[in-house]
Write a protein that holds these residues in place. Structure first.
Motif, PDB file in Angstrom:
ATOM      1  N   TYR A  34       0.738  -1.085  -0.035  1.00 59.01           N
ATOM      2  CA  TYR A  34       0.088   0.064   0.164  1.00 59.01           C
ATOM      3  C   TYR A  34       1.007   1.230  -0.225  1.00 59.01           C
ATOM      4  CZ  TYR A  34      -3.801  -2.985   0.778  1.00 59.01           C
ATOM      5  OH  TYR A  34      -4.851  -3.913   0.822  1.00 59.01           O
ATOM      6  N   PHE A  35       2.136   1.152   0.698  1.00 55.60           N
ATOM      7  CA  PHE A  35       3.109   2.288   0.305  1.00 55.60           C
ATOM      8  C   PHE A  35       3.430   2.637  -0.789  1.00 55.60           C
ATOM      9  CE2 PHE A  35       5.586   5.311   2.137  1.00 55.60           C
ATOM     10  CZ  PHE A  35       6.755   4.972   2.045  1.00 55.60           C
ATOM     11  N   VAL A  36       3.783   1.345  -1.662  1.00 60.60           N
ATOM     12  CA  VAL A  36       4.117   1.635  -2.940  1.00 60.60           C
ATOM     13  C   VAL A  36       2.885   2.170  -3.687  1.00 60.60           C
ATOM     14  CG1 VAL A  36       4.980   0.734  -5.019  1.00 60.60           C
ATOM     15  CG2 VAL A  36       5.888   0.064  -3.002  1.00 60.60           C
ATOM     16  N   ALA A  37       1.650   1.759  -3.485  1.00 62.38           N
ATOM     17  CA  ALA A  37       0.573   2.054  -4.255  1.00 62.38           C
ATOM     18  C   ALA A  37       0.161   3.682  -3.914  1.00 62.38           C
ATOM     19  CB  ALA A  37      -0.763   1.465  -3.704  1.00 62.38           C
ATOM     20  N   MET A  38       0.395   4.102  -2.677  1.00 59.47           N
ATOM     21  CA  MET A  38       0.320   5.637  -2.291  1.00 59.47           C
ATOM     22  C   MET A  38       1.359   6.516  -3.094  1.00 59.47           C
ATOM     23  SD  MET A  38       0.586   7.430   1.385  1.00 59.47           S
ATOM     24  CE  MET A  38      -0.891   6.573   2.167  1.00 59.47           C
ATOM     25  N   PHE A  39       2.448   6.065  -3.101  1.00 58.81           N
ATOM     26  CA  PHE A  39       3.304   6.768  -4.035  1.00 58.81           C
ATOM     27  C   PHE A  39       2.784   7.294  -5.228  1.00 58.81           C
ATOM     28  CE2 PHE A  39       7.157   8.729  -5.088  1.00 58.81           C
ATOM     29  CZ  PHE A  39       7.663   7.893  -6.291  1.00 58.81           C
ATOM     30  N   LYS A  40       2.118   6.043  -5.918  1.00 59.55           N
ATOM     31  CA  LYS A  40       1.612   6.459  -7.029  1.00 59.55           C
ATOM     32  C   LYS A  40       0.560   7.092  -7.271  1.00 59.55           C
ATOM     33  CE  LYS A  40       3.107   1.644  -8.123  1.00 59.55           C
ATOM     34  NZ  LYS A  40       2.408   0.400  -8.613  1.00 59.55           N
ATOM     35  N   ASP A  41      -0.365   7.277  -6.104  1.00 55.99           N
ATOM     36  CA  ASP A  41      -1.405   8.216  -6.104  1.00 55.99           C
ATOM     37  C   ASP A  41      -1.098   9.717  -5.680  1.00 55.99           C
ATOM     38  OD1 ASP A  41      -4.299   6.086  -5.114  1.00 55.99           O
ATOM     39  OD2 ASP A  41      -3.501   6.975  -7.098  1.00 55.99           O
ATOM     40  N   ALA A  42       0.316   9.485  -4.985  1.00 51.17           N
ATOM     41  CA  ALA A  42       0.597  10.996  -4.453  1.00 51.17           C
ATOM     42  C   ALA A  42       0.404  12.119  -5.560  1.00 51.17           C
ATOM     43  CB  ALA A  42       1.855  11.034  -3.849  1.00 51.17           C
ATOM     44  N   PRO A  43       0.795  11.881  -6.758  1.00 48.91           N
ATOM     45  CA  PRO A  43       0.479  12.903  -7.869  1.00 48.91           C
ATOM     46  C   PRO A  43      -0.570  13.556  -7.883  1.00 48.91           C
ATOM     47  CG  PRO A  43       1.893  11.213  -8.775  1.00 48.91           C
ATOM     48  CD  PRO A  43       1.429  10.837  -7.312  1.00 48.91           C
ATOM     49  N   LEU A  44      -1.692  12.840  -7.417  1.00 49.44           N
ATOM     50  CA  LEU A  44      -2.981  13.578  -7.418  1.00 49.44           C
ATOM     51  C   LEU A  44      -3.107  15.071  -6.812  1.00 49.44           C
ATOM     52  CD1 LEU A  44      -4.158  10.718  -8.439  1.00 49.44           C
ATOM     53  CD2 LEU A  44      -6.022  11.369  -7.247  1.00 49.44           C
ATOM     54  N   GLY A  45      -2.129  15.143  -6.043  1.00 53.22           N
ATOM     55  CA  GLY A  45      -1.947  16.341  -5.323  1.00 53.22           C
ATOM     56  C   GLY A  45      -1.602  17.623  -6.213  1.00 53.22           C
ATOM     57  N   SER A  46      -1.239  17.272  -7.608  1.00 49.92           N
ATOM     58  CA  SER A  46      -1.086  18.236  -8.548  1.00 49.92           C
ATOM     59  C   SER A  46      -2.382  18.894  -8.837  1.00 49.92           C
ATOM     60  CB  SER A  46      -0.525  17.767  -9.813  1.00 49.92           C
ATOM     61  OG  SER A  46      -1.567  16.966 -10.605  1.00 49.92           O
ATOM     62  N   THR A  47      -3.580  18.201  -8.502  1.00 48.51           N
ATOM     63  CA  THR A  47      -4.837  18.669  -8.652  1.00 48.51           C
ATOM     64  C   THR A  47      -5.248  19.761  -7.718  1.00 48.51           C
ATOM     65  OG1 THR A  47      -6.137  17.067  -7.778  1.00 48.51           O
ATOM     66  CG2 THR A  47      -5.612  16.805 -10.116  1.00 48.51           C
ATOM     67  N   ILE A  48      -4.621  19.797  -6.705  1.00 48.34           N
ATOM     68  CA  ILE A  48      -4.964  20.718  -5.412  1.00 48.34           C
ATOM     69  C   ILE A  48      -3.829  21.433  -4.991  1.00 48.34           C
ATOM     70  CG2 ILE A  48      -6.806  19.424  -4.773  1.00 48.34           C
ATOM     71  CD1 ILE A  48      -5.060  18.387  -2.338  1.00 48.34           C
ATOM     72  N   SER A  49      -2.796  21.586  -6.302  1.00 48.14           N
ATOM     73  CA  SER A  49      -1.875  22.652  -6.112  1.00 48.14           C
ATOM     74  C   SER A  49      -0.729  22.196  -5.105  1.00 48.14           C
ATOM     75  CB  SER A  49      -2.481  24.084  -5.495  1.00 48.14           C
ATOM     76  OG  SER A  49      -3.681  24.380  -6.338  1.00 48.14           O
ATOM     77  N   VAL A  50      -0.533  21.181  -5.030  1.00 46.89           N
ATOM     78  CA  VAL A  50       0.764  20.605  -4.292  1.00 46.89           C
ATOM     79  C   VAL A  50       1.681  20.482  -5.500  1.00 46.89           C
ATOM     80  CG1 VAL A  50       1.675  18.744  -3.134  1.00 46.89           C
ATOM     81  CG2 VAL A  50      -0.514  19.264  -2.704  1.00 46.89           C
ATOM     82  N   ALA A  51       2.837  21.258  -4.954  1.00 44.78           N
ATOM     83  CA  ALA A  51       3.994  21.449  -5.994  1.00 44.78           C
ATOM     84  C   ALA A  51       4.879  19.921  -6.174  1.00 44.78           C
ATOM     85  CB  ALA A  51       5.032  22.451  -5.734  1.00 44.78           C
ATOM     86  N   GLY A  52       4.024  18.992  -6.569  1.00 39.84           N
ATOM     87  CA  GLY A  52       5.010  17.657  -6.626  1.00 39.84           C
ATOM     88  C   GLY A  52       5.407  17.647  -8.270  1.00 39.84           C
ATOM     89  N   VAL A  53       5.717  16.268  -8.402  1.00 43.18           N
ATOM     90  CA  VAL A  53       6.515  15.775  -9.709  1.00 43.18           C
ATOM     91  C   VAL A  53       5.534  16.408 -10.926  1.00 43.18           C
ATOM     92  CG1 VAL A  53       6.021  13.465  -9.707  1.00 43.18           C
ATOM     93  CG2 VAL A  53       8.002  14.505 -10.844  1.00 43.18           C
ATOM     94  N   LEU A  54       4.360  16.093 -10.841  1.00 46.29           N
ATOM     95  CA  LEU A  54       3.291  16.077 -11.763  1.00 46.29           C
ATOM     96  C   LEU A  54       2.784  17.517 -12.237  1.00 46.29           C
ATOM     97  CD1 LEU A  54       1.786  14.845 -13.995  1.00 46.29           C
ATOM     98  CD2 LEU A  54      -0.055  14.459 -12.385  1.00 46.29           C
ATOM     99  N   PHE A  55       2.788  18.151 -10.951  1.00 50.22           N
ATOM    100  CA  PHE A  55       2.639  19.513 -10.945  1.00 50.22           C
ATOM    101  C   PHE A  55       3.465  20.414 -11.652  1.00 50.22           C
ATOM    102  CE2 PHE A  55       0.150  23.224  -9.237  1.00 50.22           C
ATOM    103  CZ  PHE A  55       1.183  24.190  -9.255  1.00 50.22           C
TER     104      PHE A  55
END
Lengths: 253, 218, 229
Positions: free
Chosen positions: B152-173
């Motif tokens: 689940y940790f690995v899975a969460m990592f793959k979902d973390a880029p969803l943060g780009s949709t709420i302005s989190v300055a992650g890799v996808l953002f």
């Protein structure tokens, strides 16, 4: 019919078949006996192409199983060639290996339809005939889970017979059965043994049965044939010491 | 459009910096999920039906609905009732809650796997509920759960880029904002994906190793 | 209080329209994903080493990359690279399907490996071809093992469909976002949190439907084996 020459098979370090030479004539009934782990089953498995020997040749009805003739040389056979030769061989397993998701009749007809190209009607007609011969005509529509061990094994025998093999291999086919069910299966085997056109190789612990239906008994130990001969000779007057010891241990049950 | 190496190399630092943010969010989210998961698992197992059932309903509801909507809820909807969250806290909270439900299932399986005799021994020794859980059951349940939690940790990592949709300055953002201002998405998105693989594949292999060590094959 | 929860009829119409698109994306993605799962799941067990390696590479890559990054890559990066244009629907279905195929391939592989070796040996004794073996004996017995995890996988895809709203596909998630922005126009009495909760309930209903369908198929396969296995 079956000619094995210098067949060697090892699993890693463990040599199971050690330069084995074995001949079985057409229509002959050969029983292979020997201690557990001696490799008796492996002999059958190499003929059935379940395990491939590292060296040596196996001939079925005059044709090389694992090799093809190219001019004067023998080269490793193609899958197509192996399948072609394998069509003369069939095997019945200790643990039946019936298809659980199919009825008894479907188990018997699947391969004739798919591999031999029979029509469904033809295959079912023959299938019913075979099931009747093994005494299970009324169980044609039953699924394996509803059958006893002995019944499952008889269906397995019918399934193999439906492919019209020239050589039938029987790998400890009664070892997994409750004692009271063994007799039914042995009866079927006896009937089969009466056929002159059926070459049979059996690995079994049923010594009484072996002595009455075998043409030849082969004592196998440590990867090689220890001795062979007619049942009367092997069971009554074994030459080798190891054979004597083995028989004493087995027959004293 | 063909690959522009100069452009890619020029923008790589920004993408990499974004990746660090994404990893950071994942670590915090996982820490929260591990705690939330345990609470949910224990609540779900409560003997009183009136406690257990709501827990079960909440777990099912959050688990079977999109994380994206849940993030939007936290970031766009909550301010209306007076709860204003910054992008990163919203993301961490969303990940922690959503994956908390997954972790609760992992804990549940681990707890169920603990031999019945352990419970009976605890009763025979009159250990009391808290001690039973803290000293007997959980110490055995949690190691069994580790491989699943790792997954689940690995899975969460793959979902973390969803943060780009709420302005989190992650890799996808970073990839998207560079892309939208330069009209070149190819290099940034590819580098983002590549960096992702660079992290997630070794992580997945590590988790598989854990499965071997803890003998947990489900 | 209830009027804070219930949306206007217009809002529900919009949500329903979005749901239809969501279902469409779901059906196409899972169709592609299932096909890829079967193909690569079997390929992972092929006798030829290069086939196994290729399948492994696909599985590792398509699993390791995040679905959302794959989606954006399909929509924004691939078209300029190949000089083609992809509609949001095609990009979405491709990304979700490829992603699902990797996970599904592992499930299929596990299911096939769960079929007892004796079954394969029986088919060799009956001289069946590899294809016949797979189609008539191995896969039918692998299916009961595959179904439960596959059902879970499909729920994940359902949740994943919400991502296509980010590439302007008018699915349920997109409609919700539009409603939030346009609430002034629609003049709902419902609060924004409740708007999202309604959307979540829509998804929840869809998820329960998928679970129920899978439960039905699971029970049916148990029956085809003649009862408890």
């Amino acid at each position: 019919m079956v000619r094995m020459r210098d067949v060697t098979l090892a699993f890693g370090e463990h040599v199971v078949l050690n330069g084995l030479d074995l001949d079985v004539a057409a229509g002959e009934k050969v029983v292979i006996i020997g201690p557990s782990g001696s490799g008796k089953t492996t002999i059958l498995r190499t003929i059935m192409t379940l395990n491939r020997p590292q060296s040596g040749t196996i001939e079925i009805d005059g044709r090389q199983l694992y090799h093809e003739e190219k001019g004067d040389d023998l080269v490793p056979a193609s899958e197509k060639h192996i399948r072609s030769v394998r069509s003369d061989i069939s095997m019945v397993f200790q643990h039946f290996n019936l298809f659980p998701h199919k009825t008894a009749l479907e188990n018997v007809t699947l391969a004739p339809v798919k591999v031999l190209g029979r029509s469904k009607a033809e295959a079912e007609e023959e299938g019913m005939r075979l099931l009747t011969e093994v005494g299970l005509a009324d169980k044609a529509g039953a699924r394996p889970i509803q059958l006893s061990g002995g019944q499952k094994q008889r269906v397995a025998i019918a399934r193999s017979l439906a492919m019209h093999p020239k050589v039938m291999l029987f790998d400890e086919v009664t070892s997994a059965l409750d004692p009271e069910l063994v007799g039914d299966v042995l009866n079927v085997l006896r009937k089969l043994a009466e056929r002159g056109d059926m070459t049979m190789m059996l690995v079994t612990h049923e010594m009484g049965f072996a002595s009455e239906m075998a043409d030849r008994v082969v004592m196998f130990d440590q990867g090689r044939i220890l001795e062979e001969g007619p049942p009367s000779q092997i069971f009554k007057q074994p030459r080798e010491e190891r054979t004597q010891r083995f028989l004493r241990a087995v027959l004293s049950h | 459009m063909t690959w522009d190496w100069e452009f890619a190399i020029e923008r790589f630092p920004d993408i990499a910096k974004g990746m660090l943010v994404t990893i950071q969010a994942t670590l915090m989210g996982m820490a929260l999920a591990l705690v939330v998961g345990l609470i949910l698992a224990l609540g779900r197992r409560a003997p009183q039906k009136w406690i257990a059932w709501p827990f079960r309903a909440v777990i099912e509801f959050i688990r079977s609905t999109p994380l994206l909507i849940q993030l939007f809820f936290l970031y766009y909807a909550l301010p209306e009732v007076g709860v204003v969250l910054d992008p990163m806290p919203a993301l961490v909270f969303g990940l922690g809650l959503h994956y908390g439900t997954y972790c609760s299932e992992a804990y549940r399986a681990g707890i169920d796997d603990v031999a019945r005799g352990q419970w009976e021994a605890s009763t025979a020794l009159n250990l009391g509920t808290v001690t039973t859980w803290a000293s007997v059951i959980l110490p055995q349940a949690i190691p069994t759960s580790i491989p699943a939690l790792g997954n689940y940790f690995v899975a969460m990592f793959k979902d973390a880029p969803l943060g780009s949709t709420i302005s989190v300055a992650g890799v996808l953002f970073m990839a998207r904002s560079i892309g939208s201002s330069t009209f070149r998405y190819l290099e940034t998105l590819t580098m983002a994906g590549f960096l992702f693989l660079l992290v997630s594949i070794p992580a997945a292999l590590l988790v598989r190793r854990l499965e071997g060590r803890y003998g947990y094959a489900k | 209080m209830l009027e804070n929860f219930i949306l206007s009829p217009q809002a529900y119409t919009r949500l329903w329209e979005g749901t239809q698109v969501t279902v469409l994306v779901f059906v196409f993605s899972t169709a592609l994903g299932t096909a890829l799962s079967l193909f690569f799941g079997v390929a992972r067990l092929a006798p030829q080493r290069w086939v196994r390696t290729l399948a492994s590479v696909y599985v590792e890559f398509a699993r390791g990359v995040s679905a959302i990054i794959l989606l954006f890559w399909m929509f924004f990066a691939l078209p300029p690279l190949l000089g083609i244009s992809l509609t949001p629907m095609v990009a979405g279905v491709l990304a979700l399907g490829i992603n699902m195929g990797a996970y599904g391939a592992e499930v299929v592989r596990g299911g096939i490996q769960a079929v007892p070796e004796g079954q394969t040996e029986a088919t060799i004794a009956l001289n069946m071809t590899d294809r016949q073996r797979l189609a008539h004996v191995v896969l039918p017995q692998a299916i009961p093992v595959i179904l439960p995890p596959f059902g879970n996988l499909m729920i994940e895809i359902l949740k994943g469909t919400a991502l296509v709203s980010l590439i302007t596909l008018s699915d349920l998630a997109f409609e919700v976002q539009k409603l939030r922005v346009n609430r002034v126009v629609i003049a709902d009495s419902a609060t924004t949190p409740m708007l999202y909760i309604n959307a979540l309930i829509f998804y929840c209903i869809l998820a329960q439907t998928v679970t129920a369908v899978f439960g039905y198929f699971e029970r049916r396969t148990v029956r085809s084996f003649g009862g408890a296995r």
